[in-house]
Design a protein around this motif. Structure first.
Motif, mmCIF file in Angstrom:
data_model
loop_
_atom_site.group_PDB
_atom_site.id
_atom_site.type_symbol
_atom_site.label_atom_id
_atom_site.label_comp_id
_atom_site.label_asym_id
_atom_site.label_seq_id
_atom_site.Cartn_x
_atom_site.Cartn_y
_atom_site.Cartn_z
ATOM 1 N N LEU A 68 -121.312 -31.801 -1.849
ATOM 2 C CA LEU A 68 -120.205 -32.091 -1.184
ATOM 3 C C LEU A 68 -119.916 -33.280 -0.880
ATOM 4 C CD1 LEU A 68 -116.932 -29.995 0.724
ATOM 5 C CD2 LEU A 68 -117.475 -32.702 1.576
ATOM 6 N N TYR A 69 -120.873 -34.227 -0.095
ATOM 7 C CA TYR A 69 -120.913 -35.242 0.350
ATOM 8 C C TYR A 69 -121.315 -36.333 -0.336
ATOM 9 C CZ TYR A 69 -121.562 -39.758 3.498
ATOM 10 O OH TYR A 69 -122.125 -40.764 3.722
ATOM 11 N N LEU A 70 -122.025 -35.764 -1.560
ATOM 12 C CA LEU A 70 -122.671 -36.855 -3.186
ATOM 13 C C LEU A 70 -121.655 -37.216 -3.414
ATOM 14 C CD1 LEU A 70 -124.386 -38.191 -3.985
ATOM 15 C CD2 LEU A 70 -125.661 -35.873 -5.678
ATOM 16 N N ILE A 71 -121.145 -35.638 -3.785
ATOM 17 C CA ILE A 71 -119.375 -36.191 -4.656
ATOM 18 C C ILE A 71 -118.592 -36.831 -3.944
ATOM 19 C CG2 ILE A 71 -117.368 -34.859 -5.256
ATOM 20 C CD1 ILE A 71 -119.051 -31.835 -5.787
ATOM 21 N N VAL A 72 -118.496 -37.004 -2.674
ATOM 22 C CA VAL A 72 -116.844 -37.894 -1.941
ATOM 23 C C VAL A 72 -117.694 -39.721 -1.928
ATOM 24 C CG1 VAL A 72 -116.821 -38.690 0.733
ATOM 25 C CG2 VAL A 72 -116.495 -36.131 0.522
ATOM 26 N N VAL A 73 -119.383 -39.074 -2.207
ATOM 27 C CA VAL A 73 -119.972 -40.900 -2.259
ATOM 28 C C VAL A 73 -119.519 -41.544 -3.352
ATOM 29 C CG1 VAL A 73 -122.007 -42.182 -2.623
ATOM 30 C CG2 VAL A 73 -121.726 -40.356 -0.903
ATOM 31 N N ASP A 74 -119.741 -40.311 -4.805
ATOM 32 C CA ASP A 74 -119.703 -40.735 -6.439
ATOM 33 C C ASP A 74 -117.971 -41.117 -5.878
ATOM 34 O OD1 ASP A 74 -122.083 -40.225 -7.096
ATOM 35 O OD2 ASP A 74 -121.893 -38.112 -8.040
ATOM 36 N N LEU A 75 -117.269 -40.240 -5.900
ATOM 37 C CA LEU A 75 -115.626 -40.231 -5.504
ATOM 38 C C LEU A 75 -115.292 -41.837 -4.848
ATOM 39 C CD1 LEU A 75 -112.467 -39.325 -6.366
ATOM 40 C CD2 LEU A 75 -112.620 -38.208 -4.274
ATOM 41 N N LYS A 76 -115.957 -41.861 -4.217
ATOM 42 C CA LYS A 76 -115.116 -43.383 -3.603
ATOM 43 C C LYS A 76 -115.713 -44.431 -4.404
ATOM 44 C CE LYS A 76 -115.032 -45.919 1.400
ATOM 45 N NZ LYS A 76 -115.089 -46.040 2.601
ATOM 46 N N LYS A 77 -116.694 -44.900 -5.150
ATOM 47 C CA LYS A 77 -117.689 -44.743 -6.407
ATOM 48 C C LYS A 77 -116.266 -45.777 -7.117
ATOM 49 C CE LYS A 77 -120.564 -47.894 -7.601
ATOM 50 N NZ LYS A 77 -120.374 -48.596 -8.883
ATOM 51 N N ALA A 78 -115.741 -44.644 -7.996
ATOM 52 C CA ALA A 78 -115.099 -44.109 -8.980
ATOM 53 C C ALA A 78 -113.385 -44.731 -8.180
ATOM 54 C CB ALA A 78 -114.530 -42.555 -9.161
ATOM 55 N N ILE A 79 -113.528 -44.500 -7.396
ATOM 56 C CA ILE A 79 -111.967 -45.522 -6.960
ATOM 57 C C ILE A 79 -112.298 -46.921 -7.070
ATOM 58 C CG2 ILE A 79 -110.708 -46.251 -4.570
ATOM 59 C CD1 ILE A 79 -110.754 -42.981 -4.144
ATOM 60 N N SER A 80 -113.436 -47.392 -6.164
ATOM 61 C CA SER A 80 -114.072 -48.322 -6.473
ATOM 62 C C SER A 80 -113.620 -48.845 -7.497
ATOM 63 C CB SER A 80 -114.471 -49.144 -5.157
ATOM 64 O OG SER A 80 -116.719 -48.454 -6.290
ATOM 65 N N ASP A 81 -114.480 -48.272 -8.363
ATOM 66 C CA ASP A 81 -114.032 -49.324 -9.707
ATOM 67 C C ASP A 81 -113.384 -49.153 -10.244
ATOM 68 O OD1 ASP A 81 -117.275 -49.465 -9.660
ATOM 69 O OD2 ASP A 81 -117.641 -47.697 -10.989
ATOM 70 N N GLN A 82 -112.798 -48.381 -10.480
ATOM 71 C CA GLN A 82 -110.999 -48.178 -11.301
ATOM 72 C C GLN A 82 -110.651 -49.292 -10.813
ATOM 73 O OE1 GLN A 82 -110.255 -46.078 -13.653
ATOM 74 N NE2 GLN A 82 -108.789 -48.072 -14.285
ATOM 75 N N GLN A 83 -110.295 -49.373 -8.823
ATOM 76 C CA GLN A 83 -108.640 -49.617 -8.588
ATOM 77 C C GLN A 83 -108.953 -51.370 -7.791
ATOM 78 O OE1 GLN A 83 -105.384 -48.304 -7.328
ATOM 79 N NE2 GLN A 83 -106.001 -47.908 -9.222
ATOM 80 N N TYR A 84 -110.216 -51.483 -7.823
ATOM 81 C CA TYR A 84 -110.354 -53.038 -6.827
ATOM 82 C C TYR A 84 -110.223 -53.794 -8.502
ATOM 83 C CZ TYR A 84 -111.458 -56.649 -3.582
ATOM 84 O OH TYR A 84 -111.729 -57.640 -2.969
ATOM 85 N N LYS A 85 -110.541 -54.342 -9.106
ATOM 86 C CA LYS A 85 -110.101 -55.236 -9.946
ATOM 87 C C LYS A 85 -108.611 -55.373 -11.018
ATOM 88 C CE LYS A 85 -110.432 -51.518 -13.856
ATOM 89 N NZ LYS A 85 -111.291 -50.993 -14.765
ATOM 90 N N GLU A 86 -107.604 -54.124 -9.809
ATOM 91 C CA GLU A 86 -106.558 -54.569 -10.259
ATOM 92 C C GLU A 86 -105.831 -55.293 -8.604
ATOM 93 O OE1 GLU A 86 -104.450 -50.682 -10.863
ATOM 94 O OE2 GLU A 86 -106.144 -50.359 -12.736
ATOM 95 N N VAL A 87 -106.800 -55.279 -7.833
ATOM 96 C CA VAL A 87 -106.374 -55.406 -6.337
ATOM 97 C C VAL A 87 -107.021 -57.441 -6.797
ATOM 98 C CG1 VAL A 87 -106.827 -55.548 -3.418
ATOM 99 C CG2 VAL A 87 -106.798 -53.486 -4.820
ATOM 100 N N GLU A 88 -105.283 -58.050 -6.654
ATOM 101 C CA GLU A 88 -106.066 -60.026 -6.912
ATOM 102 C C GLU A 88 -105.083 -59.916 -5.872
ATOM 103 O OE1 GLU A 88 -108.337 -60.657 -7.982
ATOM 104 O OE2 GLU A 88 -109.495 -59.319 -8.867
#
Length: 475
Positions: free
Chosen positions: A172-192
């Motif tokens: 479960l923790y591994l998926i949490v880590v992967d989910l946060k990574k997926a969020i950063s990959d998808q979202q941070y490029k939009e936060v300028e």
């Protein structure tokens, strides 16, 4: 001075190299280690330290070559194998890294750091059984490390559980880590945008003590809907959704862990589960120079009962990490480097800004959707969970849970810092009266400017405090 009359003294070059490296002069240190090696080719420590300096420069091939030289005449040097393993891991040679950590452990059976790092590689390769075995060994060798590393903390909390349940919780923790990574990959490029934080005069006064910014414990959040959207997105039917939300959602966020008037611990009244390991800072994002518009004030609170009566601190973009490589992500989120905890401040490099994902936009992100459904599946399988394990899982979920909000808030363009801090030493976590917990960002979180709301009262007082603050910041 020692080198002048003794230019053939390898020891002098070696010590000067240590001093240069301590002073961040990597080029000079590498040159001096080279001279020491030329004068004494059998000095393994010089090869090891030069390898570390090359690693710090990003020269992984050169670092590995130096560790190889250190190992040749001194095949019993556990430290050389350990450092070569670190370099191999950074160079994506995971098999070689595991083998070298194993050799280091063989030569030094109490090498807790080697067990820990080998466990991390196995963990991210989904070899959970062997990873947990390594973490258990670390906890036996040095139980204090569980305060610094989330994996060890999880291992310690689950050590009496059956192997299958432990693997499930680690998974479960591994998926949490992967989910946060997926969020950063998808979202941070939009936060300028420029990050802003709504505040009041007292907050400005507090900033005089070092210009630090507080991340408050998630259990102190006052919005009843915070974190609930996450459970609605797990792909479960409503009955199952409610069951999981009740079990792992934490106590009612309006109350926190203690009564606001008496300070009495009230967590038992709400199941004894809280989000005590999760700390959050929230920001409104705006891409325009005129950031004090009505929308920002309306959606981010009131001051003394009035809209537009407070102010916004506008922070420099470079106060937050803009890019997060996989290795840096693990260091920042999972604290592979315990220096973050040994210091009393949260490291500046840890402050990665995640934009909030709103309920109606989640379907646009396939990788995020898939991870949410994986989490829902595992949570559904976790039955007969004791309260202490429920608290652990609640805190693990908090790492991503508060990055999802109801669609009615979508106009806010909000972003958040979220840190999981399971530190038990009390050096990082601080408390306000009645037990309100927080951690502080260092002064490197710099503000860009301050913007008043339209109806702010006592402008003279505000300006006096801002002038004082500016003078202290400059000094």
């Amino acid at each position: 001075e020692a080198i002048k009359p003794n230019s053939d003294t390898a020891y002098a070059y070696y010590n000067r190299a240590i001093a240069k490296r301590s002073n961040d002069d990597l080029v000079g240190a590498i040159a001096d280690y080279g001279k020491a090696i030329k004068l004494n080719p059998d000095k393994a420590e010089a090869y090891i330290n030069r390898g570390i300096a090359k690693y710090d420069q990003g020269d992984l091939v050169g670092a590995i070559a130096d560790y190889n030289e250190a190992i040749k005449p001194n095949s019993d040097t556990a430290y050389a194998y350990y450092n070569r393993a670190i370099a191999k891991r950074s160079n994506d040679d995971l098999v070689g890294a595991i083998a070298d950590y194993g050799k280091a452990i063989e030569l030094k059976p109490d090498y807790a750091e080697a067990y820990n790092n080998r466990g991390n590689i196995k963990f991210f390769n989904n070899d959970l059984t062997d990873a947990i075995a390594d973490y258990d060994k670390v906890n036996k060798l040095d139980s204090r490390l569980a305060s610094f590393y989330p994996y060890l903390h999880i291992a310690k909390c689950t050590e009496r559980e059956k192997p299958d349940k432990r693997k499930m919780i680690f998974g479960l923790y591994l998926i949490v880590v992967d989910l946060k990574k997926a969020i950063s990959d998808q979202q941070y490029k939009e936060v300028e945008f420029m990050p802003m934080h709504y505040t009041n005069l007292n907050a400005l006064i507090n900033l005089e003590g070092g210009a630090s910014f507080r991340l408050f414990n998630a259990s102190n959040m006052t919005d009843r809907t915070e974190g609930q959207v996450f459970f609605e997105l797990l792909g479960l039917n409503k009955t199952k959704q409610k069951d999981i939300s009740d079990k792992f959602g934490g106590i009612d966020p309006r109350f926190g862990n203690s009564d606001a008037n008496t300070g009495e611990d009230i967590s038992d009244k709400f199941g004894g589960i809280d989000s005590s390991d999760v700390y959050i800072g929230s920001f409104v994002m705006d891409s325009h120079d005129d950031v004090g518009d009505d929308m920002m004030w309306r959606t981010y609170g009131r001051h003394e009962g009035k809209e537009n009566a407070g102010c916004a601190l506008v922070f420099q973009k470079n106060s937050f990490a803009k890019e997060l490589s996989l290795s840096n992500f693990h260091n920042a989120l999972l604290r592979n480097d315990n220096s973050t905890f040994i210091k009393k401040d949260i490291s500046h490099e840890d402050l990665f800004l995640f934009s909030v994902i709103y309920q109606h936009t989640v379907s646009e992100y396939k990788s995020i959707n898939n991870k949410l459904k994986e989490l829902g599946s595992i949570l559904s399988e976790l039955q007969n969970i004791k309260s202490d394990l429920a608290k652990l899982i609640s805190s693990m979920l908090g790492i991503v849970r508060f990055l999802f909000k109801h669609k009615k808030y979508s106009r806010e363009k909000e972003a958040r810092l979220i840190i999981w801090n399971n530190d038990s030493t009390g050096e990082v976590v601080k408390r306000e009266p009645f037990g309100k917990r927080y951690i502080e960002c260092p002064p490197s979180l710099k503000r860009y400017k301050i913007i008043f709301g339209n109806d702010v009262k006592g402008v003279e007082d505000w300006e006096r405090w801002i002038d004082d603050l500016n003078r202290k910041l400059k000094s």
